[in-house]
Write a protein that holds these residues in place. Structure first.
Motif, PDB file in Angstrom:
ATOM      1  N   LEU A 194       0.847  -1.183   0.000  1.00  0.00           N
ATOM      2  CA  LEU A 194       0.000   0.000   0.000  1.00  0.00           C
ATOM      3  C   LEU A 194       0.886   1.238   0.000  1.00  0.00           C
ATOM      4  N   ASP A 195       0.718   2.047  -1.015  1.00  0.00           N
ATOM      5  CA  ASP A 195       1.437   3.319  -1.131  1.00  0.00           C
ATOM      6  C   ASP A 195       0.772   4.333  -0.200  1.00  0.00           C
ATOM      7  N   THR A 196       1.488   4.772   0.822  1.00  0.00           N
ATOM      8  CA  THR A 196       0.945   5.745   1.776  1.00  0.00           C
ATOM      9  C   THR A 196       1.541   7.139   1.596  1.00  0.00           C
ATOM     10  N   PHE A 197       2.283   7.359   0.520  1.00  0.00           N
ATOM     11  CA  PHE A 197       2.969   8.635   0.312  1.00  0.00           C
ATOM     12  C   PHE A 197       2.022   9.582  -0.417  1.00  0.00           C
ATOM     13  N   MET A 251       2.052  -4.685   3.605  1.00  0.00           N
ATOM     14  CA  MET A 251       3.240  -3.859   3.818  1.00  0.00           C
ATOM     15  C   MET A 251       2.933  -2.412   3.474  1.00  0.00           C
ATOM     16  N   PHE A 252       3.320  -1.507   4.354  1.00  0.00           N
ATOM     17  CA  PHE A 252       3.184  -0.080   4.105  1.00  0.00           C
ATOM     18  C   PHE A 252       4.177   0.657   4.986  1.00  0.00           C
ATOM     19  N   ILE A 253       4.344   1.938   4.713  1.00  0.00           N
ATOM     20  CA  ILE A 253       5.291   2.766   5.444  1.00  0.00           C
ATOM     21  C   ILE A 253       4.514   3.785   6.267  1.00  0.00           C
ATOM     22  N   GLY A 254       4.797   3.827   7.554  1.00  0.00           N
ATOM     23  CA  GLY A 254       4.236   4.839   8.438  1.00  0.00           C
ATOM     24  C   GLY A 254       5.375   5.498   9.194  1.00  0.00           C
ATOM     25  N   CYS A 303       1.935   8.880   4.965  1.00  0.00           N
ATOM     26  CA  CYS A 303       3.326   9.096   5.375  1.00  0.00           C
ATOM     27  C   CYS A 303       3.852  10.325   4.635  1.00  0.00           C
ATOM     28  N   ARG A 304       4.395  11.278   5.382  1.00  0.00           N
ATOM     29  CA  ARG A 304       4.820  12.537   4.769  1.00  0.00           C
ATOM     30  C   ARG A 304       6.298  12.865   5.023  1.00  0.00           C
ATOM     31  N   ASP A 305       7.016  12.001   5.740  1.00  0.00           N
ATOM     32  CA  ASP A 305       8.384  12.365   6.107  1.00  0.00           C
ATOM     33  C   ASP A 305       9.413  11.333   5.668  1.00  0.00           C
ATOM     34  N   LYS A 306       9.057  10.432   4.736  1.00  0.00           N
ATOM     35  CA  LYS A 306       9.999   9.421   4.258  1.00  0.00           C
ATOM     36  C   LYS A 306       9.945   9.356   2.742  1.00  0.00           C
ATOM     37  N   ALA A 342      11.576   3.870   0.370  1.00  0.00           N
ATOM     38  CA  ALA A 342      11.535   3.032   1.573  1.00  0.00           C
ATOM     39  C   ALA A 342      10.603   1.849   1.391  1.00  0.00           C
ATOM     40  N   LEU A 343       9.523   2.026   0.629  1.00  0.00           N
ATOM     41  CA  LEU A 343       8.600   0.919   0.388  1.00  0.00           C
ATOM     42  C   LEU A 343       9.244  -0.146  -0.488  1.00  0.00           C
ATOM     43  N   GLY A 344       9.957   0.287  -1.531  1.00  0.00           N
ATOM     44  CA  GLY A 344      10.653  -0.675  -2.382  1.00  0.00           C
ATOM     45  C   GLY A 344      11.735  -1.428  -1.632  1.00  0.00           C
TER      46      GLY A 344
END
Length: 429
Positions: free
Chosen positions: A283-286, A319-322, A350-353, A357-359
């Motif tokens: 999941l793209d959270t950017f 999988m996602f980035i928080g 997510c606004r600070d990465k 990072a997801l890849g």
């Protein structure tokens, strides 16, 4: 100007909320009449509207004097559901008991959901121009559920009544309730006396889900060094398939001592390495700089895949980035599908990465992955580079991009869906 607008909008919302609870429908009509006749009848020499103003104001005053005398002693309990689904109705049972020695009638009940008004920082971040229409849209977007005012049957002394409350979940997240408010109308039916019953409770609103066609996920079975009992084992785990005679080189830890004693010769336990499918759901959270609808639709699509993929014979890694890289595994003795939906209910942008990072998180697990389903927020060079990197390492992909603008010459493995037309787009899978 921004801070003044925020305080003004917040005050107007508070007064509106108070009036909607204090006044009945007839009371709102009378109060509107007071305002209109007061404005029209300001000059008593030109109009007799001041007479209507005096009459309507007297009715409101009499009702206001009656409100403190409407003492209501009640107890209330309700069985809120643990989860609901955004965009769908739900219901629960509510019990109200009269604790007094007199019969009660004309009762209604409110659910005290959490205040949807944002803080000042959220107000600034969500608005370009401080208008009340935008403020209303912001408040509506923050409501997790809508529960209308519920009429209650007459309660005899020490009596109890039970009703079914029908409500609707509006958006994913956690809905907080501070309790219940029981209202009783005055004899004129204009104002209501309010009694708060503290009964704090929460329930989770799951993301909206779309129906998907039969899925043929990419990839083949892979060796899983953790075996089935990934959550409880330490080190490698294998599947037990039977007993056999000892062979030179077998570890002593595998000797089956009961069979050894019975057969008078070494007997060892035989295991088999596990090979099965393991899919990643990315999941793209950017969402920085993107329409909030795009992110919410992406979460709903991810929830649809998590709900549809059969995890009885495979593993599914969400999988996602928080604040960090998160991975949650469902299937084959791990988490259930419902747990993944609850996790998706709380996912935030997510606004600070960086997007890379997801890849990187996927590349670290690529050896055990059968395939990967990517839910992306649009399609640009950065996301295309990440997908090419995964494909170059042999990861089988299925990619869905949520975009408000059309993508020129999309590859055959890329499905682009538009917010508001997601169901039609997913039918092409």
């Amino acid at each position: 100007m921004w801070r003044f607008s925020y305080r003004l909008f917040r005050a107007v919302a508070a007064v509106t909320h108070w009036a909607n609870r204090r006044f009945t429908a007839a009371g709102m009509l009378v109060a509107s009449g007071v305002v209109i006749t007061g404005a029209v009848g300001a000059d008593t020499t030109q109009s007799v509207a001041y007479q209507a103003f005096a009459l309507l104001l007297a009715l409101i005053a009499v009702s206001a004097l009656c409100v403190p005398l409407l003492r209501t002693r009640v107890a209330a309990e309700r069985d809120l559901p643990r989860v609901a689904t955004a965009g769908e109705p739900f219901s629960y049972r509510l019990r109200v008991q009269n604790l007094g020695a007199r019969a009660l009638d004309g009762l209604t009940l409110f659910e005290d959901l959490a205040d949807p008004r944002p803080g000042y920082d959220g107000f600034r971040a969500a608005m370009r121009i401080p208008t009340y229409r935008a403020w209303k849209r912001l408040i509506d977007s923050r409501r997790a559920a809508y529960i209308a005012e519920q009429p209650l049957p007459a309660l005899p002394p020490r009596g109890q009544a039970e009703i079914e409350v029908r409500a609707r979940a509006l958006r994913r997240g956690t809905a907080h309730s501070d309790g219940l408010t029981v209202a009783r109308a005055d004899p004129l039916g204009l104002l209501k006396a309010l009694v708060h019953v503290p009964r704090r409770a929460n329930f989770i609103v799951l993301p909206r889900r779309y129906s998907l066609p039969p899925l043929d996920l990419p990839g083949s079975r892979r060796y899983q060094p953790g075996g089935v009992a990934l959550a409880t084992s330490v080190g490698d785990s294998e599947e037990f398939i039977g007993l056999r005679d000892y062979r030179p080189g077998d570890p002593l830890q595998r000797i089956h001592w009961k069979s050894f004693a019975r057969a008078a010769r070494p007997i060892v336990k035989e295991y088999q390495d596990e090979y099965f499918e393991r899919h990643a759901l990315l999941l793209d959270t950017f969402a920085s700089g993107r329409d909030e609808r795009v992110f919410e639709e992406a979460v709903s699509i991810a929830a649809s895949f998590a709900y549809t993929i059969d995890t009885r014979e495979c593993l599914l890694d969400l999988m996602f980035i928080g604040a960090e890289a998160y991975t949650y595994t469902a299937g084959r003795g791990q988490m259930r599908t419902g747990n993944l939906l609850e996790i998706l209910a709380g996912v935030q942008p997510c606004r600070d990465k960086p997007f890379s990072a997801l890849g990187d998180a996927v590349m670290a697990r690529r050896q055990s992955l059968t395939g990967c389903v990517c839910i992306l927020l649009g399609w640009d060079e950065e996301r295309a580079r990440c997908v090419r990197r995964l494909r170059s390492h042999g990861v089988a992909l299925r990619v869905v991009a949520v975009s408000t603008v059309p993508v020129a010459d999309p590859p055959g493995w890329l499905l682009v869906v538009e917010p508001g037309k997601v169901q039609e787009g997913l039918a092409k899978l």
